[in-house]
Scaffold this motif. Structure first.
Motif, short mmCIF file in Angstrom:
data_model
loop_
_atom_site.label_atom_id
_atom_site.label_comp_id
_atom_site.label_asym_id
_atom_site.label_seq_id
_atom_site.Cartn_x
_atom_site.Cartn_y
_atom_site.Cartn_z
N ILE A 424 0.86 -1.20 0.00
CA ILE A 424 0.00 0.00 0.00
C ILE A 424 0.90 1.24 0.00
O ILE A 424 1.69 1.46 0.93
CB ILE A 424 -0.91 0.01 1.24
CG1 ILE A 424 -1.72 -1.31 1.26
CG2 ILE A 424 -1.83 1.23 1.23
CD1 ILE A 424 -2.38 -1.56 2.59
N ASN A 425 0.80 2.03 -1.05
CA ASN A 425 1.62 3.24 -1.18
C ASN A 425 0.76 4.48 -0.85
O ASN A 425 -0.33 4.65 -1.38
CB ASN A 425 2.15 3.39 -2.62
CG ASN A 425 3.09 2.24 -3.00
OD1 ASN A 425 3.99 1.92 -2.23
ND2 ASN A 425 2.86 1.68 -4.16
N VAL A 426 1.32 5.34 0.05
CA VAL A 426 0.60 6.56 0.51
C VAL A 426 1.45 7.80 0.12
O VAL A 426 2.66 7.83 0.43
CB VAL A 426 0.38 6.54 2.03
CG1 VAL A 426 -0.30 7.83 2.48
CG2 VAL A 426 -0.43 5.32 2.40
N LYS A 497 -8.15 -0.69 -2.83
CA LYS A 497 -7.85 0.61 -2.24
C LYS A 497 -8.99 1.09 -1.34
O LYS A 497 -8.76 1.74 -0.31
CB LYS A 497 -7.60 1.64 -3.36
CG LYS A 497 -7.29 3.03 -2.86
CD LYS A 497 -6.92 3.96 -4.00
CE LYS A 497 -8.14 4.27 -4.85
NZ LYS A 497 -7.85 5.35 -5.86
N SER A 498 -10.20 0.77 -1.69
CA SER A 498 -11.35 1.25 -0.91
C SER A 498 -11.42 0.63 0.47
O SER A 498 -12.14 1.13 1.34
CB SER A 498 -12.65 0.97 -1.68
OG SER A 498 -12.81 -0.43 -1.86
N VAL A 519 -3.03 0.47 -4.05
CA VAL A 519 -2.87 -0.91 -3.49
C VAL A 519 -2.49 -1.86 -4.65
O VAL A 519 -3.24 -1.93 -5.66
CB VAL A 519 -4.16 -1.38 -2.81
CG1 VAL A 519 -3.98 -2.82 -2.30
CG2 VAL A 519 -4.53 -0.44 -1.69
N SER A 520 -1.37 -2.57 -4.51
CA SER A 520 -0.93 -3.50 -5.56
C SER A 520 -1.68 -4.84 -5.43
O SER A 520 -2.32 -5.14 -4.43
CB SER A 520 0.58 -3.76 -5.43
OG SER A 520 0.86 -4.43 -4.21
N SER A 521 -1.61 -5.60 -6.49
CA SER A 521 -2.21 -6.96 -6.43
C SER A 521 -1.47 -7.81 -5.40
O SER A 521 -0.24 -7.73 -5.28
CB SER A 521 -2.13 -7.62 -7.81
OG SER A 521 -2.85 -6.87 -8.77
#
Length: 525
Positions: A424-426, A497-498, A519-521
């Motif tokens: 998860i990238n923010v 992502k949700s 969000v990646s797989s």
């Protein structure tokens, strides 16, 4: 063989009595054969010359057949004979000759016959004086009873059988006398023969052998023994080791002293080669190969017989014992030995118990109760057995295995769960309001610090799944904003992502950012 019964043995007892007498005193003439003038009331009946002539001419034979046996022999006193024969069953005899073929007999003598008989004994007949003339001379002797040719052959065969039986009886009786005369005394200085001492077969005495007594040759030198035996025996020398008899002297002999043997037969003497005994090394507790090397280095031509047997105290492949026993004295020329080698403890088979469904501790106790042990215990996922239980055993239940064997098992880790890892990238853009106070601007009236730690919280729904803290300042935020990456592992492989939310806190104050979240797989493991 005597034709007259009074000149034969009347019973077996008389025959055996004379045999014993003949063996005990072979040179004494004690058999008395009765002469004619000693015979009284002899059952043998002499024929007169007229009777003999009548037989030759066939007249008596015809008279016997025509007028009966009585008329043929009455003129010469045959009534008495007929009475004797009648009382003993001559009627039966007459029937045998009359019914079964006196006619055949008559034909044999009359028709074919007397001429055929003449041809058998004298091809040229009575007139030409062949062999029958010799038979005629015998018939002319009134003292001799004449027998038909077939009867003579039968008597000859019976005589041969009786003669053979007499020879056998004489040999057996001679053996009995020889055995009775044996000496049972063995010199005390002669060591007893061991089981492997060579024995010489004793020759059998025959009635014609001259029997002499065997002399004592023990404790003599060979040359003295030859001299002592003289011309009565041939002395044959053999060698044998002895611990008690000096070298060169005779240990024992065969046959033994005092026995009877045929003159000119052999006496085997065993001459001492002295004491050749050595101490047999004890090879017990040695490995088989080491023991073999030791024995062969001591005894050149030794033959080793290995006997494999179980032993609870001696390890497999090691020597248990030997025969002869180690430490005993043996001949230096020892030719054979038995070596007993251990195959380990005696194998006792036991049944493998069931272990599936038990905990690992229970499985270990069950194996121990059955004199078995646990081998390996690997783990694997299993949908049927909960984690910690044995789900498989490598040796099947009920199989027979040696006592003390180990059994390998597999322990369940429960159902297999697939884990998914998300990245998860923010990112917070620098265009956002800088939460820090600008130290270079005197007009900046914000209440934020010039620098500090920003706490980032990651949520899945209402649950905080991760919290991170990063150090930043006014200049850092102004030059690049905030960027951070989370990794989250779960058994849910359908997140997006949700499903995630991010919260920023600085000095316990929630910052109102609008971050970008990606969000990646997920990856599986």
């Amino acid at each position: 063989m005597q034709k007259k019964p009074e000149r034969r043995y009347q019973s077996a007892a008389e025959l055996i009595s004379d045999l014993k007498h003949a063996i005990m005193e072979p040179n004494v003439d004690f058999v008395i054969i009765p002469t004619d003038d000693m015979l009284v009331n002899s059952p043998t009946i002499a024929l007169s010359n007229d009777d003999i002539n009548a037989i030759r001419s066939g007249e008596m034979q015809n008279n016997m057949y025509a007028n009966g046996m009585n008329q043929g022999f009455d003129p010469n006193g045959m009534n008495q004979m007929n009475q004797g024969y009648d009382q003993s069953g001559m009627n039966q005899m007459n029937q045998g000759y009359d019914q079964s073929g006196m006619n055949q007999m008559n034909q044999g003598y009359d028709q074919n016959g007397m001429n055929q008989m003449n041809q058998e004994y004298d091809p040229n007949g009575y007139q030409n004086g062949g062999m029958m003339n010799g038979y005629s001379d015998e018939l002319s002797d009134p003292e001799e009873e004449k027998v038909p040719p077939k009867m003579e052959k039968m008597m000859l065969y019976i005589g041969i059988v009786v003669l053979v039986a007499l020879v056998v009886l004489v040999i057996m009786f001679a053996k009995m006398l020889s055995g009775a005369g044996k000496s049972n005394n063995t010199p005390s200085e002669v060591p007893s023969a061991t089981s492997d001492v060579e024995k010489t077969e004793k020759p059998t005495l025959s009635p014609d052998d001259e029997v002499v007594q065997v002399p004592k040759l023990i404790n003599r030198k060979y040359e003295d023994a030859v001299s002592k035996a003289g011309d009565d025996f041939v002395v044959v020398q053999r060698e044998e080791a002895s611990k008690t008899i000096p070298e060169g002297y005779i240990i024992r002999q065969e046959p033994e002293a005092g026995e009877e043997a045929a003159k000119g037969s052999e006496i085997y003497v065993y001459v001492s080669t002295g004491d050749d005994s050595v101490l047999l090394e004890d090879v017990s507790k040695m490995q088989k190969e080491q023991a073999e090397s030791k024995l062969k280095s001591t005894f050149k031509d030794i033959q080793i017989e290995y006997v494999m047997q179980a032993d609870d105290k001696v390890d497999e492949g090691f020597v248990i014992k030997t025969e002869p026993e180690g430490g005993s004295e043996v001949s230096a020329s020892l030719s054979s030995i038995k070596v007993f080698v251990s195959t380990g403890k005696e194998v006792v088979n036991v049944k493998v118990p069931n272990l599936v469904g038990k905990s690992l501790d229970q499985a270990i106790k069950t194996l121990k109760d059955n004199k078995l042990s646990l081998g390996t215990a690997n783990e694997t996922y299993n949908d049927s057995y909960p984690a910690g239980q044995v789900c498989e055993q490598k040796t099947s239940e009920g199989m027979l295995v040696p006592e003390g064997s180990s059994v390998n098992v597999v322990v369940s880790k429960g159902k297999k769960v697939t884990h998914y890892t998300y990245k998860i990238n923010v990112n917070v853009s620098s265009s956002e309001t800088n939460p820090f106070k600008n130290p270079d601007d005197e007009n900046d009236t914000s209440d934020g610090p010039e620098s500090g730690n920003i706490t980032i919280k990651l949520y899945q729904g209402n649950t905080t799944i991760d919290t991170k803290s990063i150090s930043s300042s006014y200049k850092d935020f102004a030059s690049g904003g905030i960027t951070y990456s989370f990794e989250y592992t779960t058994d849910n492989g359908s997140l997006s992502k949700s499903n995630f939310a991010v919260e920023f806190i600085l000095n316990n104050k929630i910052l109102t950012f609008s971050p970008s979240v990606s969000v990646s797989s997920p990856t599986e493991d």
